[in-house]
Write a protein that holds these residues in place. Structure first.
Motif: not given
Length: 258
Positions: A192-200
Motif C-alpha cells: 500500500f503506497s502513495g505520495f503527494l503529486i501537488f497541493p491545491l
C-alpha cells in the motif's frame, strides 16, 4: 575706413552671436517629456514590486508544502483470510513514511493538506481462492478495487492505482472483503503506497494572484497610455527645432559701409 572698422566688427559679432549660438530649448516640452518618463518608471516599479510580492508568496507556499510519501507491506503476516465479514488490512512493514501521514498501527493514511495524491496497492495470493484488496476513503467511499476469482493452482498478483483528489484530513485504508484472501511475506508482495503529486491552492491565495494580475495589467495599460503623450511632446519639440533651423538657414546678415 579706420573709423568704420569698430562698427563692422560689432556687426560681425552680432551676426555670429545670433546664428552661432545654440538653438533655444522648449522648456515646457522638455518638462513634459521628463514627467512622462518618470511616471513610466514609477508604474514599472510598482509592477515589479507586485510581481516580487507574488514570487515571495509562491516561494513561501512552496516551503510550507509538506513532503508526503509512504509505502508499506503486509510483510510476514503470511496468509490472511476472512469468511465472517470485511477486515481492515494493516500494513505494518513500513518501507517509507516521509511526512508521517501513514500509521503503521491502524493502516490508515491521513492527507495532511488538500491536494492530488497518487495511491497504489498490490494484492498477492494463491489462485485457489478469491483475492481482494479494496481502497476506502473515510470508511464509506470505495475508491479502487483489486479483485480476482479462483483460477486453479499457483499464485498471482493484482494491483490498482489512481490520482485522487483528497481534502485535508481525508483518510484512506485498505480492506479485505468477506470470503477473500491476501498473502505476503518479507519480499513485500502485497503493498500500500502513495505520495503527494501537488497541493491545491486555497481560495485566499488564488484571490491574491488574481489581484496581482489585475493590478499588473492596469499598470501596463497606464504605461502604454502615457507613451504616446511623451512621443507627441518629443515630436512637437523636434518640429519646432526643425522649423527654427529652417528659418535660421533662410536668414541673411548684410551690411554696407560708406
Amino acid at each position: 575706413m579706420s573709423r568704420c572698422l569698430p562698427v563692422l566688427l560689432l556687426l560681425a559679432l552680432a551676426c555670429l552671436a545670433r546664428f552661432g549660438s545654440a538653438q533655444p530649448v522648449d522648456s515646457q516640452a522638455e518638462l513634459k517629456k521628463v514627467q512622462a518618463a518618470l511616471e513610466e518608471l514609477k508604474a514599472e516599479r510598482q509592477v515589479m514590486s507586485l510581481r516580487l510580492d507574488a514570487a515571495e508568496k509562491e516561494l513561501q507556499r512552496y516551503k510550507e508544502t509538506p513532503k508526503v510519501a509512504f509505502a508499506a507491506s503486509l510483510g510476514s503476516n503470511g496468509l490472511m483470510k476472512t469468511t465472517t465479514g470485511n477486515k481492515d488490512l494493516v500494513y505494518r512493514d513500513v518501507l517509507t513514511n516521509v511526512g508521517g501521514a501513514y500509521s503503521a498501527e491502524t493502516g490508515v493514511f491521513t492527507a495532511p493538506i488538500r491536494g492530488v495524491y497518487y495511491i497504489r496497492f498490490t494484492a498477492n495470493g494463491p489462485t485457489d481462492f478469491p483475492k481482494s484488496a479494496v481502497l476506502y476513503k473515510n470508511d464509506v467511499e470505495i475508491q479502487l478495487i483489486a479483485h480476482e476469482q479462483p483460477s486453479g493452482e499457483g499464485s498471482d498478483t493484482a494491483s490498482n492505482g489512481a490520482a485522487l483528489l483528497l481534502e485535508k484530513d481525508d483518510k484512506l485504508k485498505m480492506v479485505l472483503w468477506q470470503n477473500t484472501q491476501i498473502w505476503d511475506n518479507s519480499n513485500h508482495h502485497s503493498t500500500f503506497s502513495g505520495f503527494l503529486i501537488f497541493p491545491l491552492v486555497d481560495e485566499s491565495l488564488a484571490e491574491y494572484d488574481d489581484v496581482v494580475e489585475l493590478k499588473t495589467s492596469g499598470f501596463t495599460d497606464a504605461v502604454s497610455d502615457r507613451k504616446p503623450e511623451g512621443q507627441r511632446a518629443t515630436g512637437g519639440h523636434r518640429d519646432r527645432a526643425e522649423g527654427h533651423e529652417r528659418s535660421t538657414k533662410g536668414g541673411v546678415c548684410s551690411f554696407s559701409g560708406r
